[in-house]
Scaffold this motif. Structure first.
Motif: not given
Length: 205
Positions: A36, A84, A149, A152, A180-181
């Protein structure tokens, strides 16, 4: 079901690029290490360095073999970066897969219909492309996944579907480095969690 790969280690030693790093990290077979960090800090750049998709300094080893030992396409098959928004080069989905039997095993696990194999790439949604890109890597007998991601564009239910597949891949000895967020995703998947900064990786307890 895929054949379990042997135990391996992806060793990242002091890699740097674009005024980022140096970073060092080890990912073992079956690990899911989650990265992160603040937006714009360079998480994607970090993964692309490992995949040798941008010029960088430092070394990356797959077991005892440095990545320069491998032809670039072979390295990227074994250590695969999935963005992504993935790239596609042929017109139909199935043209991107060598082992359709293996793909058919995984399609329902990813909540994808087999009829999509005959579809034109342009017909797929962003979320379908994300899942198909992961399938493409699996079918090429990847050893380590670099996932940027990749959930997403998915709704919460489908995110859990993909996470379950990642966990099954861990059981098959595939190592994963995941950007990842989503902190809930970190808690569900991470065997280790690191925060990336411009000059270092900091482990999160």
């Amino acid at each position: 079901m895929i054949e379990a790969s042997k135990d391996s280690v992806l060793s990242i030693k002091k890699i740097s690029a674009l005024d980022q790093g140096p970073y060092s990290l080890e990912v073992a077979s079956g690990d899911c290490i989650v990265i992160t960090g603040e937006s714009g800090v360079g998480k994607s750049v970090f993964l692309r360095m490992i995949a040798d998709l941008i010029p960088n300094q430092g070394q990356v080893f797959l077991d005892d073999k440095e990545r320069n030992f491998f032809p670039a396409p072979e390295w990227r098959k074994r250590v695969t970066y999935i963005a992504a928004e993935s790239g596609w080069w042929a017109q139909t989905v199935k043209e991107h897969f060598a082992n359709l039997d293996l793909v058919r095993y995984w399609l329902p696990k990813f909540n994808l219909k087999e009829t999509l194999l005959d579809a034109d790439i342009l017909q797929l949604s962003t979320g379908e492309k994300q899942r198909m890109a992961l399938l493409r890597a699996i079918s090429a007998k990847v050893r380590f996944l670099l996932l940027d991601e990749i959930t997403s564009a998915l709704d919460p239910k489908t995110v859990l579907v993909v996470e379950k597949c990642v966990q099954e891949l861990q059981q098959q000895n595939i190592g994963t480095l995941l950007v990842s967020h989503n902190m809930e995703q970190v808690q569900r998947l991470a065997t280790k969690h690191y925060q990336l900064r411009t000059d270092q990786l900091v482990i999160c307890e």
